[in-house]
Design a protein around this motif. Structure first.
Motif, PDB file in Angstrom:
ATOM      1  N   LEU A   1      -3.798   4.940  -1.190  1.00 28.61           N
ATOM      2  CA  LEU A   1      -2.985   3.953  -0.477  1.00 28.61           C
ATOM      3  C   LEU A   1      -2.652   4.469   0.925  1.00 28.61           C
TER       4      LEU A   1
ATOM      5  N   VAL B   1      -1.582   2.298   4.571  1.00 29.22           N
ATOM      6  CA  VAL B   1      -0.372   1.647   4.074  1.00 29.22           C
ATOM      7  C   VAL B   1       0.685   2.718   3.793  1.00 29.22           C
TER       8      VAL B   1
ATOM      9  N   GLU C   1      -3.924  -3.594  -0.384  1.00 27.22           N
ATOM     10  CA  GLU C   1      -2.727  -3.022  -1.001  1.00 27.22           C
ATOM     11  C   GLU C   1      -2.425  -3.607  -2.375  1.00 27.22           C
TER      12      GLU C   1
END
Length: 539
Positions: free
Chosen positions: A495, A500, A469
């Motif tokens: 992402l 995430v 991340e």
């Protein structure tokens, strides 16, 4: 019919007659009949002489009649005569009855006379009274007596079944002393059993006995398999002197020793860790076109490498590969790593090629070392080619083996080659390491090459490998500073694909890119002073 004690005058007269006719049962019976006719009393002496004669002739019925008369006199038979009764009982066909008598005598610790021992031993073995038989055999052997051949063979069979080393040697020695012929197969079995038990001194003793017996025609000479078993066991223990004694003269001017004997000598020297003598022996063998065995060459390689002579060890490895011995990856890997450390990578490339061409398992540590050395030497194309070979061979199939090459390609500004390598990895099912990916992307960000960074991330995402991340957030803010909303959205998608869930930090980056966040502050500051602009510094 009186059987009372006679006077000394009468006893002397008839005893003398019975003694005089011993061995002639008919005449002794005439003497006894005369005593009965004349009413002469019969004593223990008269009846004992007659009983001994009947027992010697194994005439059980008549012996029992005499025994009844002795019982009437209150005379108990001594152990020697009881053993004779047992033997007569066996001769009459009542072996169980005979063994019962013997069992009773053995329980009372009464031994047979030496003259009876052989027959008693046969009876015990026939009745499977093996422990008692062994006890009697040992006592016979202590006084120099030897059983019958059948008894010897029965005892030897039992010793072999029990794998009793000492007893096997004792029976073998006793058979030779008695000049009994031993079956050829049984002789070899004794030696092999002793070797299997690690009783090498006893094996040598039996081998010497068998060779002596063979010279007397009592057994066939021990075969090469029997001698070979002893030789190999001695060699494995490093007993060089014993091996040389068994091999025989070596410098008598005759033809050279056969290869298996020379290999036994070499094996003994190696086991004794006499590396210099072993190399001298090996070189003599090569000079005579006699090849050491693969096992000897492997040990020679190990000993030589342990002694620090890498060049010699590498030569042995080459020879093993030439003659087709399947070298283990641990052994070849140790030599290759040592050789790379000493002479560099070029010396090992032909050997590595041979190992792979022969379909042998390649040592993973040596393979990684080879690739790393090629990468450090900036021979990136060679490193890539060897990585592919190791992947096809099943040696290096993990993404971590590609990390240093990927980094080197990117550092050399060969981005297309790095991406092509990533695509090849993906095509072959090799997953790049997320840490390697993060390092590559961070390097591209530092070089301000955002296109290459994103291409690397997209290629890796196709096989389910994602950067962490912080790395993705760093790339997102870099695009945000350039007001590239579409790029921010692409990174946001990466992402989400990595698992995430975007939060306010990521939302701020998009707001900054789209202009939703004011670029100039009311007090005249610049965008660089904005709180949100500092967000990437937390990465």
């Amino acid at each position: 019919m009186s059987i009372e004690q006679s006077t000394d005058h009468v006893v002397d007269h008839y005893v003398e007659a019975l003694w005089r006719f011993r061995g002639d049962v008919r005449m002794m019976e005439e003497v006894l009949a005369t005593m009965i006719e004349r009413g002469a009393p019969r004593s223990e002496v008269h009846l004992g002489l007659m009983l001994d004669e009947y027992l010697a002739a194994r005439s059980l019925r008549k012996a029992r009649a005499i025994i009844e008369q002795l019982d009437a006199l209150g005379v108990q038979l001594d152990p020697i005569r009881q053993y004779d009764v047992a033997l007569a009982t066996a001769t009459a066909g009542d072996a169980p009855g005979a063994v019962t008598i013997i069992d009773r005598l053995v329980a009372d610790q009464r031994d047979p006379a030496p003259a009876q021992a052989t027959a008693v031993l046969d009876l015990l073995l026939g009745a499977r009274r093996t422990p008692q038989a062994w006890s009697l055999f040992r006592r016979m052997r202590a006084r120099g007596q030897h059983p019958s051949r059948d008894a010897h063979l029965a005892l030897l069979a039992d010793a072999l079944e029990r794998r009793a080393a000492k007893d096997s040697v004792a029976v073998t020695t006793s058979m030779h002393a008695a000049r009994h012929r031993m079956p050829d197969a049984r002789a070899g079995a004794v030696v092999r059993m002793l070797v299997g038990l690690g009783q090498l001194d006893r094996a040598l003793e039996v081998l010497a006995t068998l060779e002596s017996a063979a010279g007397e025609g009592l057994v066939a000479p021990p075969g090469d398999d029997v001698r070979g078993a002893v030789l190999h066991a001695l060699a494995a223990k490093g007993r060089i002197t014993d091996v040389l004694d068994l091999v025989g003269p070596r410098d008598d001017g005759s033809s050279p020793l056969p290869g298996h004997l020379r290999n036994a000598v070499l094996a003994a020297q190696l086991a004794a860790d006499d590396i210099e003598a072993a190399w001298a022996e090996a070189e003599r063998m090569w000079a005579d076109a006699c090849l050491p065995t693969g096992a000897n060459l492997e040990v020679l390689l190990d000993r030589t490498l342990a002694a620090g002579n890498v060049a010699r060890a590498a030569g042995v490895l080459d020879l093993l590969l030439v003659i087709g011995v399947p070298v283990t990856p641990q052994r070849s890997g140790a030599v290759l790593r040592a050789e790379m450390a000493a002479d560099g990578v070029d010396r090992v490339l032909p050997v590595a090629t041979t190992i792979l061409d022969q379909g042998l398992v390649f040592d993973r540590a040596a393979a990684r070392d080879l690739v790393e050395r090629l990468v450090r030497a900036r021979r990136l194309d060679d490193a890539r080619a060897w990585l592919e070979r190791f992947r096809r061979a099943g040696t290096l199939t993990q993404g971590r083996s590609y990390g240093s090459l990927l980094s080197a390609l990117v550092a050399a500004k060969r981005i297309d080659d790095a991406l092509a390598l990533l695509e090849e990895m993906v095509g072959h099912g090799v997953r790049p390491e997320s840490t390697d990916l993060a390092r590559l992307v961070a390097g591209r960000l530092k070089a301000d090459d955002l296109v290459a960074a994103e291409r690397l991330l997209v290629a890796a995402a196709r096989v389910g490998v994602h950067a962490d991340e912080p790395t993705l957030r760093e790339l997102m803010w870099t695009h945000a500073r350039r007001s590239d909303v579409a790029a921010v959205d692409r990174v946001r998608d990466l992402l989400v694909a990595s698992g995430v869930t975007p939060d306010e930090r990521h939302d701020k980056a998009r707001a900054w890119a789209s202009g939703e966040t004011p670029r100039r502050l009311e007090d005249g500051g610049t965008a660089a002073d904005a709180p949100d602009a500092a967000e990437p510094s937390d990465v």
